[in-house]
Motif scaffolding. Structure first.
Motif, PDB file in Angstrom:
ATOM      1  N   PHE A 158      41.520  13.830  38.112  1.00 40.14           N
ATOM      2  CA  PHE A 158      42.145  13.053  39.177  1.00 40.14           C
ATOM      3  C   PHE A 158      42.690  11.781  38.551  1.00 40.14           C
ATOM      4  O   PHE A 158      41.984  11.092  37.825  1.00 40.14           O
ATOM      5  CB  PHE A 158      41.133  12.661  40.256  1.00 40.14           C
ATOM      6  N   ASN A 163      38.193  10.666  36.905  1.00 41.92           N
ATOM      7  CA  ASN A 163      37.141  11.535  36.377  1.00 41.92           C
ATOM      8  C   ASN A 163      37.784  12.746  35.729  1.00 41.92           C
ATOM      9  O   ASN A 163      38.987  12.967  35.864  1.00 41.92           O
ATOM     10  CB  ASN A 163      36.144  11.958  37.465  1.00 41.92           C
ATOM     11  N   GLN A 183      37.107  16.987  34.989  1.00 45.69           N
ATOM     12  CA  GLN A 183      36.303  18.157  35.325  1.00 45.69           C
ATOM     13  C   GLN A 183      36.650  19.282  34.363  1.00 45.69           C
ATOM     14  O   GLN A 183      37.762  19.342  33.840  1.00 45.69           O
ATOM     15  CB  GLN A 183      36.582  18.599  36.769  1.00 45.69           C
ATOM     16  N   ASN A 236      44.130   8.047  42.779  1.00 48.27           N
ATOM     17  CA  ASN A 236      44.588   9.212  43.553  1.00 48.27           C
ATOM     18  C   ASN A 236      43.367   9.982  44.026  1.00 48.27           C
ATOM     19  O   ASN A 236      42.483  10.272  43.253  1.00 48.27           O
ATOM     20  CB  ASN A 236      45.488  10.088  42.707  1.00 48.27           C
ATOM     21  N   THR A 237      43.322  10.298  45.277  1.00 48.47           N
ATOM     22  CA  THR A 237      42.090  10.886  45.799  1.00 48.47           C
ATOM     23  C   THR A 237      42.148  12.389  45.994  1.00 48.47           C
ATOM     24  O   THR A 237      41.175  12.983  46.389  1.00 48.47           O
ATOM     25  CB  THR A 237      41.745  10.253  47.157  1.00 48.47           C
ATOM     26  N   GLY A 238      43.300  13.011  45.757  1.00 47.02           N
ATOM     27  CA  GLY A 238      43.337  14.426  46.084  1.00 47.02           C
ATOM     28  C   GLY A 238      43.901  15.360  45.049  1.00 47.02           C
ATOM     29  O   GLY A 238      43.429  16.475  44.897  1.00 47.02           O
ATOM     30  N   LYS A 239      44.896  14.937  44.294  1.00 44.09           N
ATOM     31  CA  LYS A 239      45.642  15.861  43.450  1.00 44.09           C
ATOM     32  C   LYS A 239      44.933  16.029  42.116  1.00 44.09           C
ATOM     33  O   LYS A 239      44.864  15.102  41.314  1.00 44.09           O
ATOM     34  CB  LYS A 239      47.052  15.320  43.253  1.00 44.09           C
ATOM     35  N   LEU A 240      44.418  17.218  41.884  1.00 46.89           N
ATOM     36  CA  LEU A 240      43.746  17.547  40.637  1.00 46.89           C
ATOM     37  C   LEU A 240      44.757  18.165  39.688  1.00 46.89           C
ATOM     38  O   LEU A 240      45.394  19.159  40.016  1.00 46.89           O
ATOM     39  CB  LEU A 240      42.593  18.515  40.915  1.00 46.89           C
ATOM     40  N   PHE A 253      45.522  20.076  36.260  1.00 49.72           N
ATOM     41  CA  PHE A 253      44.887  20.939  35.275  1.00 49.72           C
ATOM     42  C   PHE A 253      45.668  20.944  33.964  1.00 49.72           C
ATOM     43  O   PHE A 253      46.909  20.884  33.952  1.00 49.72           O
ATOM     44  CB  PHE A 253      44.830  22.385  35.782  1.00 49.72           C
ATOM     45  N   GLY A 254      44.931  21.044  32.858  1.00 48.58           N
ATOM     46  CA  GLY A 254      45.551  21.351  31.590  1.00 48.58           C
ATOM     47  C   GLY A 254      45.928  22.822  31.549  1.00 48.58           C
ATOM     48  O   GLY A 254      45.593  23.586  32.471  1.00 48.58           O
TER      49      GLY A 254
END
Lengths: 115, 112
Positions: free
Chosen positions: B92, B31, B33, B96-100, B102-103
């Motif tokens: 994400f 996904n 964000q 992978n379920t946790g590490k977001l 960022f740009g």
């Protein structure tokens, strides 16, 4: 105000000193994240917890960094033997992940300056 | 490792003009964000896109997620001075379920 609080908001320390930051997440959130942000960059993932378990830690994090979330509520991030390169904004975020849906709520951050 | 790139890095517009920022990932995302960070503030969640090709609107803001789930865009119609800030995309990695990730953000300045 997102409901995530961080303390202190600002910290000035001398190189070589240890510092500890605290994050209080939104109470019903099971996930807690730590990020580091430097000027002109996006937040950089450091580590995260699901309840009290630390599930992932960035390879960029040296052994001088440690984080805990002992009771699955608040968390602390400690930096030992600080270096000037550690100067940054340290952000905490919390979330309650369900399936693929996750909104991370960020705290105001702790701005660290290492002299 | 996975990278999320945003362009442009900075954008100055006259109030009333449109603004678009683009986000590209080196890997497929589960996904995407979008967050907004005002000067001196912290990132504030705007929206999440999950489905391939998804388009969502929030008043003057339009968000798109690419068909391949590797790129996204944010378009603001008729900018206002309250739109000033830095817009970050974050994703994400699939599986992978946790590490977001960022740009680096696009900083928008709006001249009144």
């Amino acid at each position: 105000d997102t409901g995530v609080s961080q303390d202190p908001r600002h910290k000035i320390t001398k190189r070589g000193q240890n510092v500890t930051f605290r994050c209080d997440p939104i109470s019903e959130h099971n996930r807690l994240y730590w990020y580091r942000q430097t000027l002109g960059q996006g937040p950089e993932f450091l580590t995260y917890f699901q309840n009290e378990a630390q599930l992932e830690k960035s390879r960029l994090l040296s052994d001088r960094f440690s984080a805990e979330r002992p009771k699955g509520s608040f968390s602390t991030l400690e930096i030992q033997r600080t270096e000037q390169g550690d100067s940054a904004m340290y952000l905490c975020a919390s979330s309650n992940r369900t399936g693929f849906q996750e909104t991370q709520y960020f705290g105001p951050g702790t701005r660290l300056l290492v002299l | 490792g996975q990278q999320v790139m945003q362009i442009p890095q900075y954008q100055h517009v006259q109030e009333g003009e449109d603004f678009t920022t683009y986000c590209n990932s080196s890997t497929t995302l589960s996904n995407i964000q979008w967050y907004k960070q005002r000067p001196g503030g912290h990132p504030v969640f705007l929206i999440q896109l999950v489905k391939s090709g998804e388009v969502k609107k929030q008043k003057r803001l339009t968000f798109q997620f690419g068909e391949a789930k590797k790129n996204s865009s944010l378009h603001i119609t008729a900018t206002q001075t309250t739109d000033v800030g830095t817009y970050f995309c974050a994703g994400f990695r699939s599986g992978n379920t946790g590490k977001l990730i960022f740009g680096q953000g696009t900083t928008l300045q709006v001249k009144p």
